[in-house]
Design a protein around this motif. Structure first.
Motif, PDB file in Angstrom:
ATOM      1  N   GLN A   7      24.973  52.464 -37.594  1.00 39.69           N
ATOM      2  CA  GLN A   7      26.368  52.660 -37.188  1.00 39.69           C
ATOM      3  C   GLN A   7      26.562  52.277 -35.724  1.00 39.69           C
ATOM      4  O   GLN A   7      27.545  51.629 -35.368  1.00 39.69           O
ATOM      5  N   VAL A   8      25.630  52.681 -34.877  1.00 49.22           N
ATOM      6  CA  VAL A   8      25.710  52.340 -33.457  1.00 49.22           C
ATOM      7  C   VAL A   8      25.708  50.826 -33.266  1.00 49.22           C
ATOM      8  O   VAL A   8      26.480  50.264 -32.482  1.00 49.22           O
ATOM      9  N   GLN A   9      24.829  50.131 -34.007  1.00 43.07           N
ATOM     10  CA  GLN A   9      24.772  48.676 -33.900  1.00 43.07           C
ATOM     11  C   GLN A   9      26.083  48.030 -34.329  1.00 43.07           C
ATOM     12  O   GLN A   9      26.564  47.081 -33.702  1.00 43.07           O
ATOM     13  N   LEU A  10      26.681  48.546 -35.388  1.00 43.10           N
ATOM     14  CA  LEU A  10      27.949  47.991 -35.859  1.00 43.10           C
ATOM     15  C   LEU A  10      29.064  48.226 -34.840  1.00 43.10           C
ATOM     16  O   LEU A  10      29.914  47.358 -34.630  1.00 43.10           O
ATOM     17  N   VAL A  11      29.080  49.399 -34.218  1.00 44.21           N
ATOM     18  CA  VAL A  11      30.089  49.678 -33.197  1.00 44.21           C
ATOM     19  C   VAL A  11      29.936  48.706 -32.031  1.00 44.21           C
ATOM     20  O   VAL A  11      30.930  48.182 -31.494  1.00 44.21           O
ATOM     21  N   ARG A  12      28.716  48.435 -31.629  1.00 45.68           N
ATOM     22  CA  ARG A  12      28.483  47.504 -30.526  1.00 45.68           C
ATOM     23  C   ARG A  12      28.896  46.083 -30.908  1.00 45.68           C
ATOM     24  O   ARG A  12      29.484  45.358 -30.098  1.00 45.68           O
ATOM     25  N   ARG A  13      28.576  45.685 -32.140  1.00 42.41           N
ATOM     26  CA  ARG A  13      28.981  44.345 -32.567  1.00 42.41           C
ATOM     27  C   ARG A  13      30.495  44.240 -32.617  1.00 42.41           C
ATOM     28  O   ARG A  13      31.077  43.213 -32.249  1.00 42.41           O
ATOM     29  N   ALA A  14      31.150  45.283 -33.100  1.00 41.33           N
ATOM     30  CA  ALA A  14      32.610  45.265 -33.158  1.00 41.33           C
ATOM     31  C   ALA A  14      33.201  45.103 -31.760  1.00 41.33           C
ATOM     32  O   ALA A  14      34.162  44.341 -31.560  1.00 41.33           O
ATOM     33  N   ALA A  15      32.629  45.793 -30.772  1.00 44.75           N
ATOM     34  CA  ALA A  15      33.107  45.666 -29.392  1.00 44.75           C
ATOM     35  C   ALA A  15      32.919  44.248 -28.879  1.00 44.75           C
ATOM     36  O   ALA A  15      33.790  43.693 -28.199  1.00 44.75           O
ATOM     37  N   PRO A  56      32.294  54.911 -26.626  1.00 44.63           N
ATOM     38  CA  PRO A  56      33.500  54.103 -26.517  1.00 44.63           C
ATOM     39  C   PRO A  56      34.313  54.503 -25.293  1.00 44.63           C
ATOM     40  O   PRO A  56      34.520  55.673 -25.015  1.00 44.63           O
ATOM     41  N   GLY A  57      34.769  53.482 -24.556  1.00 49.65           N
ATOM     42  CA  GLY A  57      35.599  53.732 -23.390  1.00 49.65           C
ATOM     43  C   GLY A  57      34.825  53.917 -22.103  1.00 49.65           C
ATOM     44  O   GLY A  57      35.392  53.924 -21.031  1.00 49.65           O
ATOM     45  N   GLN A  58      33.515  54.060 -22.188  1.00 57.47           N
ATOM     46  CA  GLN A  58      32.722  54.244 -20.967  1.00 57.47           C
ATOM     47  C   GLN A  58      32.362  52.887 -20.392  1.00 57.47           C
ATOM     48  O   GLN A  58      31.870  52.015 -21.090  1.00 57.47           O
ATOM     49  N   VAL A  59      32.636  52.684 -19.105  1.00 60.50           N
ATOM     50  CA  VAL A  59      32.395  51.396 -18.487  1.00 60.50           C
ATOM     51  C   VAL A  59      30.914  51.247 -18.186  1.00 60.50           C
ATOM     52  O   VAL A  59      30.277  52.138 -17.635  1.00 60.50           O
ATOM     53  N   ASN A  60      30.378  50.123 -18.556  1.00 63.19           N
ATOM     54  CA  ASN A  60      28.987  49.808 -18.263  1.00 63.19           C
ATOM     55  C   ASN A  60      28.919  48.320 -17.960  1.00 63.19           C
ATOM     56  O   ASN A  60      28.651  47.522 -18.835  1.00 63.19           O
ATOM     57  N   PRO A  61      29.211  47.919 -16.724  1.00 62.84           N
ATOM     58  CA  PRO A  61      29.329  46.505 -16.412  1.00 62.84           C
ATOM     59  C   PRO A  61      28.023  45.747 -16.463  1.00 62.84           C
ATOM     60  O   PRO A  61      28.021  44.537 -16.403  1.00 62.84           O
ATOM     61  N   GLY A  62      26.918  46.427 -16.597  1.00 59.80           N
ATOM     62  CA  GLY A  62      25.648  45.721 -16.601  1.00 59.80           C
ATOM     63  C   GLY A  62      25.327  45.039 -17.910  1.00 59.80           C
ATOM     64  O   GLY A  62      24.416  44.237 -17.972  1.00 59.80           O
ATOM     65  N   THR A  63      26.049  45.350 -18.969  1.00 63.64           N
ATOM     66  CA  THR A  63      25.770  44.734 -20.253  1.00 63.64           C
ATOM     67  C   THR A  63      27.061  44.225 -20.852  1.00 63.64           C
ATOM     68  O   THR A  63      28.064  44.900 -20.833  1.00 63.64           O
ATOM     69  N   GLU A  64      27.016  43.024 -21.389  1.00 60.72           N
ATOM     70  CA  GLU A  64      28.241  42.485 -21.946  1.00 60.72           C
ATOM     71  C   GLU A  64      27.995  41.666 -23.193  1.00 60.72           C
ATOM     72  O   GLU A  64      28.843  40.930 -23.641  1.00 60.72           O
ATOM     73  N   ARG A  65      26.826  41.775 -23.767  1.00 58.53           N
ATOM     74  CA  ARG A  65      26.573  40.981 -24.964  1.00 58.53           C
ATOM     75  C   ARG A  65      25.677  41.732 -25.924  1.00 58.53           C
ATOM     76  O   ARG A  65      24.717  42.368 -25.535  1.00 58.53           O
ATOM     77  N   VAL A  66      25.986  41.623 -27.182  1.00 63.67           N
ATOM     78  CA  VAL A  66      25.101  42.099 -28.241  1.00 63.67           C
ATOM     79  C   VAL A  66      24.792  40.914 -29.124  1.00 63.67           C
ATOM     80  O   VAL A  66      25.690  40.182 -29.523  1.00 63.67           O
ATOM     81  N   ALA A  67      23.536  40.712 -29.402  1.00 60.76           N
ATOM     82  CA  ALA A  67      23.167  39.573 -30.232  1.00 60.76           C
ATOM     83  C   ALA A  67      23.777  39.690 -31.621  1.00 60.76           C
ATOM     84  O   ALA A  67      23.978  40.783 -32.132  1.00 60.76           O
ATOM     85  N   ALA A  68      24.069  38.544 -32.189  1.00 55.63           N
ATOM     86  CA  ALA A  68      24.597  38.547 -33.541  1.00 55.63           C
ATOM     87  C   ALA A  68      23.551  39.109 -34.489  1.00 55.63           C
ATOM     88  O   ALA A  68      22.343  38.991 -34.251  1.00 55.63           O
ATOM     89  N   PRO A  69      23.973  39.747 -35.578  1.00 57.90           N
ATOM     90  CA  PRO A  69      23.005  40.325 -36.498  1.00 57.90           C
ATOM     91  C   PRO A  69      22.092  39.261 -37.080  1.00 57.90           C
ATOM     92  O   PRO A  69      22.575  38.212 -37.521  1.00 57.90           O
TER      93      PRO A  69
END
Length: 336
Positions: free
Chosen positions: A195-203, A254-267
């Motif tokens: 679920q966490v991975q899907l939320v990150r991919r959705a973002a 969700p909603g928490q700023v974390n400017p150090g990361t901006e990409r999640v690899a495609a599944p």
């Protein structure tokens, strides 16, 4: 204001490494005979080289994405100020830079996708060679089996998520129920992780969709036209000029700023395959349709729906597990 330097042939070194290693992988993967020791060694080196190249591309892309986000912040601050000759000239320059950065990000994304695909091909060749070696019973099997499992895990050979036995049978004793409850707890953890991975991919998909829209608007609107004479702008609100939005954080709640990361690899594997036994058919169909279209907004919507379905399924497992544990305590004569 930050400064970004562009190289005309950015990524050429990484591409060269990728191409040389891929040629080696293709050559070695043609044979069907059991893998020789030197073949395994060459494939291992190829996988390592491709992995390093992909890491370099990923790091370059992440640095460019951070610079792009900072540039869009500067643009937003300038747009909030009253129009003036100096403000409009600076805003025009920043908008041009942001468009160049957006194009550079597109190129980095393409290079990263190619590097990931070629690394996957190299790992498949290595797994095939290890399989041939294991079939021929050459070398220490335990070490080879461990290596194969590690490479396969990096390839994303994820097994389908499974739900263990949820029934409470009349003849289940306390030990049976405790065993079942433990299995449900493990399955619940796997569902939560997915679920966490899907939320990150959705973002990430939402971020991509916003970039597509903002780039289109930036091409249609401009503060100043280069063909018009440069003169002081009248006092008052400036003409609204759309600009690419900052990247959306994908790590943390969700909603928490974390400017150090901006990409999640495609599944690495089709999520509809991984989830085929744990979510409903409608959710699976939406995931498949979204993957076929390739549209970021559709992928984000499908990932969000799947994440919600997984969360609900995990909640149901938690409730069932609690019921089993209560029943087990009752059979032991323990206090509820």
């Amino acid at each position: 204001m930050i400064s970004v330097t562009y190289r005309g042939h950015a990524g050429c070194t990484e591409v060269g490494v990728v191409r040389r290693a891929l040629v080696l992988v293709a050559f070695l993967s043609l044979g069907a005979a059991p893998a020789a020791a030197d073949e395994l060694g060459d494939l291992r080196q190829a996988v390592a080289r491709l992995g390093r190249a992909a890491t370099v591309v990923e790091a370059d892309r992440a640095a460019l994405a951070r610079a792009y986000a900072e540039r869009t912040d500067e643009i937003a601050a300038l747009k909030a100020r009253a129009s003036s000759f100096g403000r409009d000239r600076k805003l025009q320059s920043l908008l041009a830079e942001s468009r160049d950065m957006a194009l550079a990000l597109d190129r980095k994304d393409a290079l990263l996708a190619r590097a990931a695909a070629e690394l996957m091909a190299a790992r498949r060749a290595l797994v095939a060679a290890l399989d041939r070696e294991l079939a021929a019973a050459r070398g220490p099997r335990e070490a080879l089996e461990k290596e194969r499992a590690e490479v396969a895990a990096r390839m994303g050979e994820a097994r389908r998520l499974k739900i263990p036995d949820e029934t409470i049978a009349p003849d289940d004793d306390a030990e049976d129920l405790s065993y079942k409850a433990g299995a449900l707890a493990q399955a619940e953890g796997e569902l939560r992780a997915e679920q966490v991975q899907l939320v990150r991919r959705a973002a990430e998909y939402r971020r991509q969709a916003r970039l597509v829209k903002s780039r289109a608007r930036a091409d249609e609107q401009d503060v100043l036209d280069d063909s018009e004479p440069r003169r002081a702008a009248p006092t008052g609100p400036a003409k609204d000029t759309s600009t690419p939005q900052p990247t959306t954080p994908i790590d943390g709640p969700p909603g928490q700023v974390n400017p150090g990361t901006e990409r999640v690899a495609a599944p690495p594997v089709d999520p509809s395959v991984v989830l085929s036994d744990v979510v409903d058919a409608g959710t699976l169909d939406e995931l498949r349709r979204a993957e076929r279209t390739g549209e970021p907004a559709a992928r984000a919507k499908a990932a969000e729906r799947a994440a919600q379905a997984l969360g609900e399924r995990a909640d149901a497992l938690r409730r069932r597990r609690a019921e089993m544990e209560r029943r087990a305590r009752a059979l032991r004569g323990e206090a509820p």
